[in-house]
Design a protein around this motif. Structure first.
Motif, mmCIF file in Angstrom:
data_model
loop_
_atom_site.group_PDB
_atom_site.id
_atom_site.type_symbol
_atom_site.label_atom_id
_atom_site.label_comp_id
_atom_site.label_asym_id
_atom_site.label_seq_id
_atom_site.Cartn_x
_atom_site.Cartn_y
_atom_site.Cartn_z
ATOM 1 N N TRP A 162 5.996 16.814 32.620
ATOM 2 C CA TRP A 162 5.042 17.913 32.718
ATOM 3 C C TRP A 162 5.762 19.254 32.812
ATOM 4 C CZ3 TRP A 162 0.868 19.733 31.262
ATOM 5 C CH2 TRP A 162 0.100 20.660 31.970
ATOM 6 N N TYR A 163 6.890 19.304 33.498
ATOM 7 C CA TYR A 163 7.695 20.522 33.584
ATOM 8 C C TYR A 163 8.236 20.913 32.203
ATOM 9 C CZ TYR A 163 11.344 23.747 35.206
ATOM 10 O OH TYR A 163 12.147 24.854 35.402
ATOM 11 N N ASN A 164 8.823 19.952 31.501
ATOM 12 C CA ASN A 164 9.393 20.249 30.191
ATOM 13 C C ASN A 164 8.314 20.634 29.177
ATOM 14 O OD1 ASN A 164 11.975 19.702 31.124
ATOM 15 N ND2 ASN A 164 11.889 17.555 30.534
ATOM 16 N N LYS A 165 7.154 20.019 29.251
ATOM 17 C CA LYS A 165 6.066 20.324 28.318
ATOM 18 C C LYS A 165 5.578 21.761 28.505
ATOM 19 C CE LYS A 165 1.442 18.770 26.957
ATOM 20 N NZ LYS A 165 1.767 18.771 25.513
ATOM 21 N N ILE A 216 -0.856 9.668 28.276
ATOM 22 C CA ILE A 216 -0.101 10.596 27.453
ATOM 23 C C ILE A 216 1.111 9.864 26.881
ATOM 24 C CG2 ILE A 216 1.170 12.768 27.395
ATOM 25 C CD1 ILE A 216 -1.811 13.085 27.833
ATOM 26 N N LYS A 217 1.256 9.933 25.557
ATOM 27 C CA LYS A 217 2.360 9.264 24.897
ATOM 28 C C LYS A 217 3.494 10.250 24.662
ATOM 29 C CE LYS A 217 3.601 6.422 20.891
ATOM 30 N NZ LYS A 217 3.106 5.796 19.635
ATOM 31 N N VAL A 218 4.694 9.899 25.134
ATOM 32 C CA VAL A 218 5.878 10.732 24.943
ATOM 33 C C VAL A 218 6.372 10.531 23.516
ATOM 34 C CG1 VAL A 218 8.178 11.294 25.789
ATOM 35 C CG2 VAL A 218 6.424 10.496 27.389
ATOM 36 N N VAL A 253 7.422 26.207 37.028
ATOM 37 C CA VAL A 253 7.638 26.710 35.670
ATOM 38 C C VAL A 253 7.334 28.200 35.598
ATOM 39 C CG1 VAL A 253 6.879 26.517 33.278
ATOM 40 C CG2 VAL A 253 7.169 24.469 34.649
ATOM 41 N N ASP A 254 6.262 28.619 36.252
ATOM 42 C CA ASP A 254 5.884 30.033 36.230
ATOM 43 C C ASP A 254 6.947 30.901 36.883
ATOM 44 O OD1 ASP A 254 3.703 32.075 35.746
ATOM 45 O OD2 ASP A 254 3.920 32.266 37.917
ATOM 46 N N LEU A 255 7.511 30.444 37.990
ATOM 47 C CA LEU A 255 8.561 31.217 38.664
ATOM 48 C C LEU A 255 9.832 31.276 37.821
ATOM 49 C CD1 LEU A 255 8.164 29.992 42.361
ATOM 50 C CD2 LEU A 255 7.493 32.194 41.414
ATOM 51 N N LYS A 289 14.626 20.006 31.957
ATOM 52 C CA LYS A 289 15.143 19.142 33.001
ATOM 53 C C LYS A 289 15.261 17.701 32.504
ATOM 54 C CE LYS A 289 14.857 22.454 36.096
ATOM 55 N NZ LYS A 289 16.029 23.061 36.743
ATOM 56 N N ASN A 290 16.436 17.124 32.704
ATOM 57 C CA ASN A 290 16.583 15.689 32.487
ATOM 58 C C ASN A 290 16.440 14.967 33.822
ATOM 59 O OD1 ASN A 290 18.972 16.317 33.747
ATOM 60 N ND2 ASN A 290 20.273 15.935 31.984
#
Length: 464
Positions: free
Chosen positions: A29-32, A81-83, A107-109, A130-131
Motif C-alpha cells: 500500500w505504501y509503494n502503490k 488485490i492482485k500484485v 507517504v504524505d509526509l 520500500k522493500n
C-alpha cells in the motif's frame, strides 16, 4: 507528557504469519501510493523553458493527497488485490483501518518533504520504494489495543483483527497514571518488538528556555575521539569510549565473506545473513546503551545546562577530494588514513548521543545547547593565546602558572564559555588569527581553579 516504552513480543506461529501478512500489505500500500504520486509529479508538470512547441498533453488530474488516497481504502477492501509482478493476492480487510490510514500519512509526509521541505525549508531526497528490509514498522491505534497484565513479568496484549493474546516480556513496569495513545509493532532481526506510547496530561511539559545558564550550573562537553576517550568535560573529567564496531569489525568481515561465498537464495546464505544482521544489531544496541549510560552519568552531576559542539558530522566523515597531476593520473590524497577516521566518527555516533542527552536532560529538568566549536580547541581558556595549533599537541606546560593544561579539557572549558557568551571574538587578518574582543579576564580565575583541582583527569562519573 509523552513516554515510549519498548518491549519484546513473543507471538505464536499463527500470529507471526498474520503479522508478516499485515506488514506485506502495508508495504504494498505504501509503494502503490508513492508510485501514484510520482506518476502525477511527472505527468502534471513541465519546465517552461524546456516545453516543446508541439507536445501531447496528458489528461490532467488532481494532486493525490492524504485524504484522496485514504478514501480509496473502503473500495479496496471489498475484493482481493492482485500484485502485478508476483501474482499474489492481498486482502486489505485483514489489517486494521487505522494502520492503513497511518501508511497514507507516512507517504504524505515523505512526499511533502521532497516537494515543499520541512518547517525550516530544507528539502529531503526523493522517497524510496520500500522493500521487505526497509518497511518493518506498523502503527496500531490505541482504540484497537487491549492490555491485561496477568503475571508479574508478563503482559498480554490483544490487537483488533488478530486472534488471541500476544505475550510480552515486561522487563520494566509501566508507569501509573498514563493513558495509551498508540503502539508500534517493529520486526527486527531477532523478532518482534512493541513500542507503547503513553501520555499523561497532568504532567506539564518542560520548557528548557526557563533555565538561565550560569558558570555554576553549566558544563561544557568536547567530543574527543582520541584513543580511548569519548568526551571531555569542563569539570576536568574524561569519559571513556566504547568503540563497539571496532571490537566486532573482524567478526563482521568474516561473516560477510562467508555469506558472499554462498549461492544466492540458498539456505546457508539466508542463515549467514541472519547472523550478520544479529551482529550488526548487537553493535547498534551496545552503542545506544553506552550513549544512555554516558548521558545518565552527566545528568547525575546536578548541572542544569549542557553545552556541546554543533558538529557537522556529514562533513567530518566526507571523503577527501581527489588530486590529479597534469597527465590526469591520480595522486595520493590521504584518503587511506581518512577512511579510518571516518569509521571512528561513525562508530562514535555523536549525533545519536546528543539526541539522547537532550532527552535524558529534559526528563531531569535540564537543557542542552549546541554551539559552534570554532577555535575552541586552539585558544588557551584563561589567556588569549593560541597554543594548541597542532592536533599532535595534547598537553601544554605553563611555566607561569605551574600547571599542565590538557587539550581536551581546555576545549571543554572553551565550549562552556561559548555557551555563556564569554568566548572572545576572533578574526583572521592577513592569514593570522587575532583576538579582537576579549572577555578572558572575566573567567580566568574560575578556569584556573578548575585546572588546578588536579593535574590529571579524574575517573569517569559513577566509577569507583
Amino acid at each position: 507528557m509523552l513516554l515510549n516504552y519498548q518491549y519484546r513480543v513473543y507471538p505464536n506461529t499463527n500470529q507471526k504469519l498474520e503479522l508478516n501478512y499485515w506488514l506485506r500489505i502495508c508495504q504494498y500500500w505504501y509503494n502503490k501510493q508513492l508510485g501514484d504520486r510520482f506518476d502525477w509529479w511527472e505527468n502534471n508538470r513541465n519546465n517552461i523553458n524546456a516545453c516543446p512547441l508541439i507536445c501531447p498533453l496528458p489528461q490532467l488530474r488532481d494532486n493525490p493527497s492524504y485524504y484522496s488516497q485514504k478514501k480509496q481504502l473502503p473500495s479496496i477492501k471489498e475484493d482481493l488485490i492482485k500484485v502485478f509482478h508476483s501474482g499474489e493476492l492481498l486482502d486489505f480487510s485483514h489489517v486494521p483501518s487505522q494502520t492503513l490510514q497511518d501508511v497514507c500519512k507516512r507517504v504524505d509526509l515523505a512526499f511533502g518533504r521532497f516537494i515543499k521541505g520541512d518547517s525550516n525549508g530544507n528539502r529531503s531526497g526523493k522517497p524510496r520504494f520500500k522493500n521487505a528490509a526497509r518497511y518493518r514498522t506498523m502503527r496500531i491505534d490505541g482504540q484497537a489495543i487491549t492490555i491485561e497484565q496477568v503475571e508479574k513479568n508478563w503482559l498480554f496484549v490483544s490487537f483488533s483483527k488478530l486472534k488471541g493474546w500476544i505475550k510480552i516480556r515486561l522487563h520494566r513496569p509501566l508507569p501509573e497514571g498514563f493513558t495509551l495513545k498508540n503502539a508500534l509493532l517493529t520486526l527486527k532481526s531477532d523478532g518482534w518488538y512493541l513500542t507503547i506510547c503513553l501520555e499523561d496530561p497532568n504532567v506539564p511539559e518542560f520548557t528548557p528556555d526557563e533555565i538561565v545558564p550560569t558558570w555554576e550550573n553549566t558544563i561544557g562537553l568536547d567530543a574527543v575521539l582520541h584513543e580511548d576517550d569519548y568526551l571531555a568535560t569542563s569539570e576536568n573529567t574524561k569519559l571513556p569510549a566504547l568503540k563497539s564496531f571496532r571490537k566486532l569489525e573482524k567478526l563482521l568481515a568474516k561473516v560477510s565473506r562467508r555469506k558472499s561465498a554462498k549461492n544466492k537464495g540458498s539456505r546457508a546464505r539466508r542463515k549467514l545473513a541472519k547472523r550478520e544482521a544479529r551482529e550488526h544489531q548487537r553493535v547498534a544496541r551496545a552503542r545506544k546503551d553506552h550513549a544512555f549510560k554516558t548521558a545518565h552519568s552527566l545528568v547525575r552531576t546536578g548541572k542544569k545546562v549542557f553545552v556541546h559542539e554543533d558538529l557537522n558530522l556529514k562533513a567530518l566523515s566526507k571523503r577527501n577530494k581527489a588530486k590529479q597531476d597534469e597527465d590526469g593520473s591520480y595522486l595520493p590524497n590521504g584518503q587511506s588514513a581518512k577512511s579510518g577516521l571516518n569509521k571512528s566518527w561513525n562508530d562514535a555516533a555523536f549525533g545519536q548521543f546528543f539526541i539522547i542527552l537532550e532527552y535524558i536532560a529534559g526528563k531531569a529538568g535540564a537543557r542542552t545547547m549546541a554551539v559552534k566549536p570554532a577555535y575552541t580547541s586552539q585558544l588557551l581558556a584563561y589567556r588569549d593565546q593560541f597554543i594548541f595549533t597542532d592536533c599532535n599537541i595534547r598537553e601544554y606546560w605553563d611555566e607561569y602558572e605551574l600547571l599542565i593544561v590538557d587539550r581536551d579539557i581546555n576545549a571543554g572549558i572553551n565550549i562552556k564559555r561559548v555557551g555563556l557568551g564569554l568566548f572572545p571574538t576572533i578574526k583572521r587578518r592577513r592569514g593570522n588569527l587575532v583576538v579582537t574582543q576579549s572577555t578572558t579576564n572575566s573567567t580566568s580565575k574560575e578556569v584556573l581553579e578548575t585546572l588546578k583541582i588536579c593535574q590529571k583527569p579524574t575517573p569517569p562519573f559513577g566509577s569507583v
